[in-house]
Design a protein around this motif. Sequence first.
Motif, short mmCIF file in Angstrom:
data_model
loop_
_atom_site.label_atom_id
_atom_site.label_comp_id
_atom_site.label_asym_id
_atom_site.label_seq_id
_atom_site.Cartn_x
_atom_site.Cartn_y
_atom_site.Cartn_z
N MET A 1 49.54 37.80 37.41
CA MET A 1 48.55 38.58 38.13
C MET A 1 47.18 38.23 37.56
O MET A 1 46.97 38.26 36.35
CB MET A 1 48.86 40.07 37.96
CG MET A 1 47.78 40.94 38.46
SD MET A 1 48.06 42.74 38.41
CE MET A 1 49.23 43.00 37.14
N GLU A 2 46.26 37.93 38.47
CA GLU A 2 44.90 37.62 38.05
C GLU A 2 44.18 38.90 37.64
O GLU A 2 44.26 39.91 38.32
CB GLU A 2 44.12 36.97 39.21
CG GLU A 2 42.71 36.63 38.86
CD GLU A 2 41.92 36.05 40.03
OE1 GLU A 2 40.72 35.84 39.86
OE2 GLU A 2 42.52 35.83 41.10
N GLN A 3 43.51 38.85 36.51
CA GLN A 3 42.74 40.00 36.06
C GLN A 3 41.30 39.88 36.51
O GLN A 3 40.78 38.77 36.66
CB GLN A 3 42.79 40.12 34.53
CG GLN A 3 44.17 40.48 34.04
CD GLN A 3 44.15 40.89 32.58
OE1 GLN A 3 43.20 40.65 31.86
NE2 GLN A 3 45.22 41.50 32.14
N ILE A 4 40.67 41.02 36.74
CA ILE A 4 39.27 41.04 37.12
C ILE A 4 38.51 41.87 36.09
O ILE A 4 39.11 42.64 35.34
CB ILE A 4 39.05 41.63 38.53
CG1 ILE A 4 39.52 43.09 38.61
CG2 ILE A 4 39.75 40.77 39.58
CD1 ILE A 4 39.16 43.79 39.90
N ASP A 8 33.59 43.64 38.61
CA ASP A 8 34.10 43.23 39.92
C ASP A 8 34.61 44.44 40.69
O ASP A 8 34.29 44.62 41.86
CB ASP A 8 35.24 42.20 39.77
CG ASP A 8 34.78 40.90 39.14
OD1 ASP A 8 33.64 40.47 39.41
OD2 ASP A 8 35.57 40.33 38.36
#
Length: 111
Positions: A1-4, A8
């Motif tokens: 999972m891409e973290q922000i 953002d």
Amino acid sequence: MEQIEWQDFSKVQLCVGTVLSAEVFPEARKPAYKLTVDFGEHGIRKSSAQITDLYTPETLVGKQVVAVINFPEKQIGPFMSQCLVTGFYNEKGQVCLAVPDKDVPNGSRLA
């Protein structure tokens, strides 16, 4: 999972509004309603919502919903959608609206 980054996420304006009107959107490719939602100080906005499986126009009027109000407007057939009403898919693939569990003032931002 891409973290922000928090920065953002903080750009997304998720606000509560009350549905003023809901009508069938016959020109939509998939079954949908045209909603008019009051976001208090943020004004009244329109949205196309594919939520016909679990809701009728009559059950939507007066319901508070959570929507993204700072996306650009999107043309959907002959209709201009001005916000994105949010929800979750259930086990049958039907959209269940994301709603506050208590009444809050229209325009309240997700905390």
